[in-house]
Design a protein around this motif. Structure first.
Motif, mmCIF file in Angstrom:
data_model
loop_
_atom_site.group_PDB
_atom_site.id
_atom_site.type_symbol
_atom_site.label_atom_id
_atom_site.label_comp_id
_atom_site.label_asym_id
_atom_site.label_seq_id
_atom_site.Cartn_x
_atom_site.Cartn_y
_atom_site.Cartn_z
ATOM 1 N N THR A 68 0.824 -1.194 0.000
ATOM 2 C CA THR A 68 0.000 0.000 0.000
ATOM 3 C C THR A 68 0.863 1.250 0.000
ATOM 4 O O THR A 68 0.659 2.158 -0.819
ATOM 5 N N VAL A 69 1.836 1.307 0.901
ATOM 6 C CA VAL A 69 2.703 2.491 0.984
ATOM 7 C C VAL A 69 3.417 2.737 -0.335
ATOM 8 O O VAL A 69 3.402 3.848 -0.865
ATOM 9 N N ILE A 70 4.025 1.712 -0.883
ATOM 10 C CA ILE A 70 4.813 1.871 -2.110
ATOM 11 C C ILE A 70 3.902 1.995 -3.342
ATOM 12 O O ILE A 70 4.123 2.837 -4.207
ATOM 13 N N GLY A 71 2.883 1.169 -3.391
ATOM 14 C CA GLY A 71 2.033 1.107 -4.576
ATOM 15 C C GLY A 71 1.138 2.307 -4.801
ATOM 16 O O GLY A 71 0.717 2.570 -5.932
ATOM 17 N N LEU A 72 0.835 3.044 -3.743
ATOM 18 C CA LEU A 72 -0.030 4.209 -3.904
ATOM 19 C C LEU A 72 0.730 5.454 -4.376
ATOM 20 O O LEU A 72 0.120 6.429 -4.803
ATOM 21 N N VAL A 73 2.043 5.413 -4.306
ATOM 22 C CA VAL A 73 2.833 6.598 -4.651
ATOM 23 C C VAL A 73 2.630 7.054 -6.109
ATOM 24 O O VAL A 73 2.369 8.235 -6.338
ATOM 25 N N PRO A 74 2.727 6.167 -7.123
ATOM 26 C CA PRO A 74 2.609 6.673 -8.503
ATOM 27 C C PRO A 74 1.278 7.366 -8.797
ATOM 28 O O PRO A 74 1.266 8.494 -9.300
ATOM 29 N N ALA A 75 0.165 6.723 -8.500
ATOM 30 C CA ALA A 75 -1.142 7.333 -8.784
ATOM 31 C C ALA A 75 -1.374 8.566 -7.916
ATOM 32 O O ALA A 75 -1.939 9.563 -8.386
ATOM 33 N N SER A 76 -0.921 8.520 -6.667
ATOM 34 C CA SER A 76 -1.077 9.683 -5.783
ATOM 35 C C SER A 76 -0.255 10.849 -6.292
ATOM 36 O O SER A 76 -0.699 12.003 -6.237
ATOM 37 N N TYR A 77 0.926 10.561 -6.797
ATOM 38 C CA TYR A 77 1.770 11.623 -7.348
ATOM 39 C C TYR A 77 1.058 12.326 -8.498
ATOM 40 O O TYR A 77 1.032 13.556 -8.583
ATOM 41 N N ILE A 78 0.465 11.534 -9.382
ATOM 42 C CA ILE A 78 -0.241 12.103 -10.531
ATOM 43 C C ILE A 78 -1.390 12.993 -10.056
ATOM 44 O O ILE A 78 -1.574 14.111 -10.540
ATOM 45 N N THR A 79 -2.140 12.509 -9.088
ATOM 46 C CA THR A 79 -3.294 13.260 -8.602
ATOM 47 C C THR A 79 -2.876 14.520 -7.847
ATOM 48 O O THR A 79 -3.442 15.588 -8.047
ATOM 49 N N VAL A 80 -1.878 14.387 -6.970
ATOM 50 C CA VAL A 80 -1.409 15.537 -6.202
ATOM 51 C C VAL A 80 -0.816 16.590 -7.134
ATOM 52 O O VAL A 80 -1.068 17.793 -6.982
ATOM 53 N N ARG A 81 -0.049 16.138 -8.108
ATOM 54 C CA ARG A 81 0.541 17.062 -9.072
ATOM 55 C C ARG A 81 -0.549 17.780 -9.852
ATOM 56 O O ARG A 81 -0.459 18.969 -10.140
ATOM 57 N N ALA A 82 -1.609 17.052 -10.172
ATOM 58 C CA ALA A 82 -2.727 17.663 -10.887
ATOM 59 C C ALA A 82 -3.427 18.710 -10.016
ATOM 60 O O ALA A 82 -4.034 19.641 -10.542
ATOM 61 N N GLY A 83 -3.315 18.568 -8.710
ATOM 62 C CA GLY A 83 -3.909 19.549 -7.805
ATOM 63 C C GLY A 83 -3.311 20.926 -7.994
ATOM 64 O O GLY A 83 -3.965 21.943 -7.740
ATOM 65 N N LEU A 84 -2.063 20.975 -8.449
ATOM 66 C CA LEU A 84 -1.425 22.266 -8.722
ATOM 67 C C LEU A 84 -2.136 22.997 -9.865
ATOM 68 O O LEU A 84 -2.192 24.216 -9.902
ATOM 69 N N ALA A 85 -2.655 22.235 -10.788
ATOM 70 C CA ALA A 85 -3.352 22.812 -11.934
ATOM 71 C C ALA A 85 -4.867 22.669 -11.770
ATOM 72 O O ALA A 85 -5.596 22.503 -12.739
ATOM 73 N N LEU A 86 -5.321 22.711 -10.538
ATOM 74 C CA LEU A 86 -6.728 22.476 -10.218
ATOM 75 C C LEU A 86 -7.678 23.354 -11.027
ATOM 76 O O LEU A 86 -8.723 22.902 -11.480
ATOM 77 N N GLY A 87 -7.297 24.573 -11.225
ATOM 78 C CA GLY A 87 -8.170 25.492 -11.941
ATOM 79 C C GLY A 87 -8.370 25.133 -13.399
ATOM 80 O O GLY A 87 -9.359 25.527 -14.007
ATOM 81 N N GLU A 88 -7.448 24.376 -13.977
ATOM 82 C CA GLU A 88 -7.528 24.043 -15.394
ATOM 83 C C GLU A 88 -8.312 22.768 -15.677
ATOM 84 O O GLU A 88 -8.643 22.496 -16.826
ATOM 85 N N LEU A 89 -8.592 21.966 -14.651
ATOM 86 C CA LEU A 89 -9.287 20.693 -14.857
ATOM 87 C C LEU A 89 -10.774 20.916 -15.127
ATOM 88 O O LEU A 89 -11.408 21.742 -14.487
ATOM 89 N N LYS A 90 -11.300 20.136 -16.051
ATOM 90 C CA LYS A 90 -12.721 20.218 -16.349
ATOM 91 C C LYS A 90 -13.482 19.059 -15.709
ATOM 92 O O LYS A 90 -14.646 19.181 -15.379
ATOM 93 N N SER A 91 -12.797 17.893 -15.549
ATOM 94 C CA SER A 91 -13.420 16.734 -14.905
ATOM 95 C C SER A 91 -12.328 15.823 -14.355
ATOM 96 O O SER A 91 -11.156 15.970 -14.703
ATOM 97 N N VAL A 92 -12.727 14.878 -13.526
ATOM 98 C CA VAL A 92 -11.781 13.921 -12.952
ATOM 99 C C VAL A 92 -11.176 13.048 -14.049
ATOM 100 O O VAL A 92 -10.038 12.604 -13.953
ATOM 101 N N LYS A 93 -11.900 12.838 -15.124
ATOM 102 C CA LYS A 93 -11.401 12.024 -16.233
ATOM 103 C C LYS A 93 -10.145 12.627 -16.865
ATOM 104 O O LYS A 93 -9.362 11.921 -17.482
ATOM 105 N N ASP A 94 -9.966 13.940 -16.717
ATOM 106 C CA ASP A 94 -8.774 14.591 -17.269
ATOM 107 C C ASP A 94 -7.493 14.090 -16.607
ATOM 108 O O ASP A 94 -6.417 14.200 -17.175
ATOM 109 N N LEU A 95 -7.594 13.569 -15.398
ATOM 110 C CA LEU A 95 -6.410 13.082 -14.676
ATOM 111 C C LEU A 95 -5.893 11.771 -15.243
ATOM 112 O O LEU A 95 -4.695 11.535 -15.302
ATOM 113 N N TYR A 96 -6.792 10.902 -15.626
ATOM 114 C CA TYR A 96 -6.415 9.553 -16.036
ATOM 115 C C TYR A 96 -6.717 9.342 -17.516
ATOM 116 O O TYR A 96 -7.647 8.640 -17.880
#
Length: 166
Positions: free
Chosen positions: A110-138
């Motif tokens: 869990t600790v190791i395996g959640l890092v890649p997807a969490s990184y993508i999501t957290v990084r996307a949080g920086l551009a929160l204003g530009e997202l139109k939907s959650v589908k844009d992340l994946y």
């Protein structure tokens, strides 16, 4: 939210990135997701068997069979499941104690395996204003990268199996 299987953790990950930046946000998300998944694991160990059997009977039988086949390299398999969106994390959290996955393997994966997807999501949080939907992340590229990482995690198992059959 993880403990009681409340949907919406992806939005908390986005918020962590927006509020705390990538490094601190990633640490907070992985720490909290692991704590919640661990709590869910123990809650399921206490009272989850009838619930999981009722909600996911086929998926549970499949998961049990896969665990039996991969008992020697269980950590690699669990890492693969955590990194790739093969099985939902909710199901993994609930079913792991029922199919006798030791907690230390569950925790490490869990600790190791959640890092890649969490990184993508957290990084996307920086551009929160530009997202139109959650589908844009994946998008396709992101999912392909997650499957590639998961496949790399399976390489030691495949190489060992190849040596056994030679």
């Amino acid at each position: 939210m993880q403990t009681f299987m409340i949907p919406g953790t992806i939005f908390m990950s986005l918020l962590a990135g927006a509020l705390f930046g990538v490094v601190r946000g990633l640490f907070l998300v992985v720490f909290n997701a692991t704590a919640g998944a661990s709590s869910c694991y123990f809650l399921s160990k206490l009272i989850g068997r009838p619930i999981v059997n009722w909600l996911f009977p086929e998926k549970l039988r499949f998961f049990q069979a896969e665990i039996v086949k991969r008992r020697e390299k269980l950590l690699n398999y669990m890492l693969f499941l955590r990194v790739t969106p093969t099985l939902p994390n909710l199901f993994i959290n609930l079913a792991s104690p029922i199919v006798d996955i030791p907690f230390h393997i569950f925790f490490l994966a869990t600790v190791i395996g959640l890092v890649p997807a969490s990184y993508i999501t957290v990084r996307a949080g920086l551009a929160l204003g530009e997202l139109k939907s959650v589908k844009d992340l994946y998008d396709f590229k992101t999912l392909a990268v997650l499957f590639l990482i998961g496949s790399i995690l399976l390489l030691p198992t495949l190489l060992k199996r190849k040596r056994i059959y030679e």
